[in-house]
Design an enzyme around this catalytic site. Structure first.
Site, short mmCIF file in Angstrom:
data_model
loop_
_atom_site.label_atom_id
_atom_site.label_comp_id
_atom_site.label_asym_id
_atom_site.label_seq_id
_atom_site.Cartn_x
_atom_site.Cartn_y
_atom_site.Cartn_z
CE1 TYR A 78 44.79 -15.98 -36.56
CE2 TYR A 78 45.90 -17.52 -38.04
CZ TYR A 78 44.73 -16.94 -37.56
OH TYR A 78 43.53 -17.32 -38.09
CE LYS A 260 32.45 -29.24 -18.20
NZ LYS A 260 31.92 -30.08 -19.22
NE ARG A 384 23.14 -31.41 -16.43
CZ ARG A 384 23.15 -30.48 -17.40
NH1 ARG A 384 22.03 -30.02 -17.92
NH2 ARG A 384 24.28 -30.00 -17.84
CG PHE A 451 19.61 -27.00 -19.69
CD1 PHE A 451 19.61 -27.77 -20.85
CD2 PHE A 451 20.82 -26.59 -19.17
CE1 PHE A 451 20.80 -28.10 -21.47
CE2 PHE A 451 22.02 -26.92 -19.77
CZ PHE A 451 22.01 -27.67 -20.94
C1 PLP Z 1 30.92 -29.98 -20.27
C2 PLP Z 1 30.78 -31.21 -21.03
C3 PLP Z 1 30.83 -31.21 -22.42
C4 PLP Z 1 30.90 -29.94 -23.26
O1 PLP Z 1 32.04 -29.20 -23.00
P1 PLP Z 1 32.01 -27.59 -23.00
O2 PLP Z 1 33.45 -27.24 -22.71
O3 PLP Z 1 31.07 -27.14 -21.95
O4 PLP Z 1 31.61 -27.14 -24.35
C5 PLP Z 1 30.76 -32.44 -23.06
N1 PLP Z 1 30.61 -33.58 -22.38
C6 PLP Z 1 30.55 -33.61 -21.04
C7 PLP Z 1 30.39 -34.91 -20.32
C8 PLP Z 1 30.61 -32.43 -20.32
O5 PLP Z 1 30.52 -32.46 -19.00
#
Ligand code: PLP
Length: 477
Positions: A78, A260, A384, A451
């Site tokens: 934790y 990402k 988008r 969206f």
């Molecule tokens: C996805 C994204 C976020 C938010 O992140 P999450 O992990 O989806 O909460 C913020 N800024 C950009 C440019 C993103 O592509």
């Protein structure tokens, strides 16, 4: 058979496939029903009904065998998890920030930094809005002001750094709002502009401006390694790892979605250099996310993120990653299909206004195009445009963005070149039938980030109009 041309050498991914996940093929009739049941919103489709899923590159990454091995050795304590210290050390090494506050994903970090830095009535300039970033700024009482260069709003402009800040505009905002700008928010790359990079030169100029005005500069580092690839190709020949470090060093802190660039399926963090702000963030994270040494992530998640960060800044990885996006985009461009140029880092963006000139923006052309592509082939993309842009919280008016795009986001290390071919052919097929595609109207509109959960009903094209506007059949190269 023509002989192979030996001056051209093909390129392939710097990995091989160890595990596969079968996907389901469906019929057109099936998909017509599925998209109607989903209210013509690709977010509301079941993934089992999707053949090639290009909805998002968020959390859809294929992890490496090293990341999976890391999952096994994640420390689930934790407090004071070894995996947290691994993550912290990795962030210090590759991004250079001193303090790390883990969060469950990027928006958790956006929430915390917005609540700490923004007071009601403040203004936050940025290089184009991002959905979750702006909503957290607004919920904290701030107002986002777009200071991206005008080329970013032109799908056909081939400016190499469409993510650049318009320095004149930024200076004007800083000068006319003294004490009201807590920080400037800079994204690398700019998602909503089509995955477009900011140049190092521009970022250095933004840094100078913010220093002169005593304003912080906070980076949205979600795709910073992808941005660095473009800097490497177009600006300076440094290794990607060095460029990433340089970008971060020009800013005071960052929010990161580990779903990402960092090649994980979940996770995020806030990273900062200022001890005072970091202390406030550690205080807030325990309320909203979890203890400051896990922030909503499990130990194995933090381990996977740490390893993914290291993999994400490899030149070979990034060449393959963006190479695949470019492959799809170049194919569509050669066939005359309107896309955002230059091709971005994480996906190809169809210009829905040019694709469906008969459909007025009020009738959500990009939303409608995404539904038509799904129906054709089971390829899932995302809107988008006007739907994502939402409404002004004060006036209730719809934002009407100049860009009306369909995003084909490419998950990292997931699909092959053949999947890109199938996708391109489906879009070409929809393009040749485009005068039969009508618009959509809202039948359910959520208040926040509409969206994600909105539902629509079709507004067919008037018969005569379709016949009138029918163009001659496309000639394909
Ligand atoms: C996805 C994204 C976020 C938010 O992140 P999450 O992990 O989806 O909460 C913020 N800024 C950009 C440019 C993103 O592509």
């Amino acid at each position: 058979m023509p002989k192979p041309n030996l001056t051209h050498r093909s390129w392939a991914e710097p990995y091989k496939i160890k595990v596969v996940e079968p996907v389901r093929m469906t019929t057109r009739e099936y998909r017509e029903r599925a998209i109607a049941e989903a209210g013509y919103n690709t977010f509301l489709l079941r993934s089992d009904d999707v053949y090639i899923d290009l909805l998002t590159d968020s959390g859809t990454n294929a992890m490496s065998d090293r990341q999976w091995a890391g999952m096994m050795i994640g420390d689930e304590a934790y407090a004071g998890s070894r995996s947290f210290y691994h993550l912290e050390e990795t962030i210090r090494r590759f991004y250079g920030y001193q303090h790390v506050v883990p969060t469950h994903q990027g928006r958790g970090a956006e929430h915390i930094i917005s609540q700490i830095l923004i007071r009601p009535g403040d203004i936050i300039p940025g290089n184009m809005y991002f959905t979750t970033t702006r909503v957290h700024q607004e919920l904290a009482g701030g107002k986002f002001v777009d200071v991206i260069i005008p080329e970013a709003h032109e799908p056909a402009s081939e400016h190499p750094f469409k993510g650049n800040v318009d320095l004149g505009k930024l200076e004007e905002v800083l000068r006319s709002n003294p004490g009201r700008v807590p920080y400037v928010s800079v994204a690398a790359t700019v998602n909503m502009a089509g995955g477009q990079p900011i140049s190092l030169a521009n970022l250095r100029a933004v840094r100078d401006l913010t220093r002169r005005h005593g304003v912080l500069l906070i980076l949205d580092a979600t795709r910073v390694a992808e941005n660095a690839y473009f800097n490497q190709q177009r600006e300076c020949a440094w290794p990607i790892a060095r460029i990433v470090h340089e970008i971060c060093s020009l800013t005071d802190g960052c929010t990161m979605s580990a779903k990402k660039d960092p090649l994980a399926n979940i996770g995020g963090f806030l990273a900062l250099n200022d001890e005072g702000i970091a202390e406030k963030a550690r205080n807030m994270v325990v309320i909203y996310e979890g203890l400051h040494t896990y922030g909503g992530m499990s130990g194995r998640d933090m381990e996977a993120v740490a390893i993914g960060i290291e993999e994400s800044v490899s030149d070979e990885h990034m060449h393959a990653r963006i190479g695949q996006v470019q492959y799809l985009g170049e194919k569509l461009h050669r066939w005359g299909i309107p896309i955002v140029l230059p091709i971005g880092g994480h996906g190809v963006f169809l210009d829905a206004r040019a694709f469906l000139p008969n459909v007025a923006q009020e009738l959500c052309p990009a939303q409608s195009l995404a539904a038509a592509i799904y129906t054709d082939s089971g390829v899932r993309s995302m809107e988008r445009g006007i739907v994502s842009a939402g409404r002004d919280p004060e006036t209730g008016e719809e934002h009407k963005p100049r860009l009306e795009l369909v995003r084909l986001a490419i998950p990292r290390r997931v699909y092959t070149q053949a999947h890109m071919d199938v996708t391109a052919e489906s879009i070409l097929s929809v393009y040749t039938e485009r005068d039969r595609i009508g618009g959509l109207k809202f039948v359910h509109e959520p208040k926040y980030l509409r969206f994600f959960q909105a539902r629509f009903a079709p507004v067919p094209v008037a018969k005569e109009e379709a016949a009138e506007k029918r163009t001659s059949p496309l000639t394909v190269l």
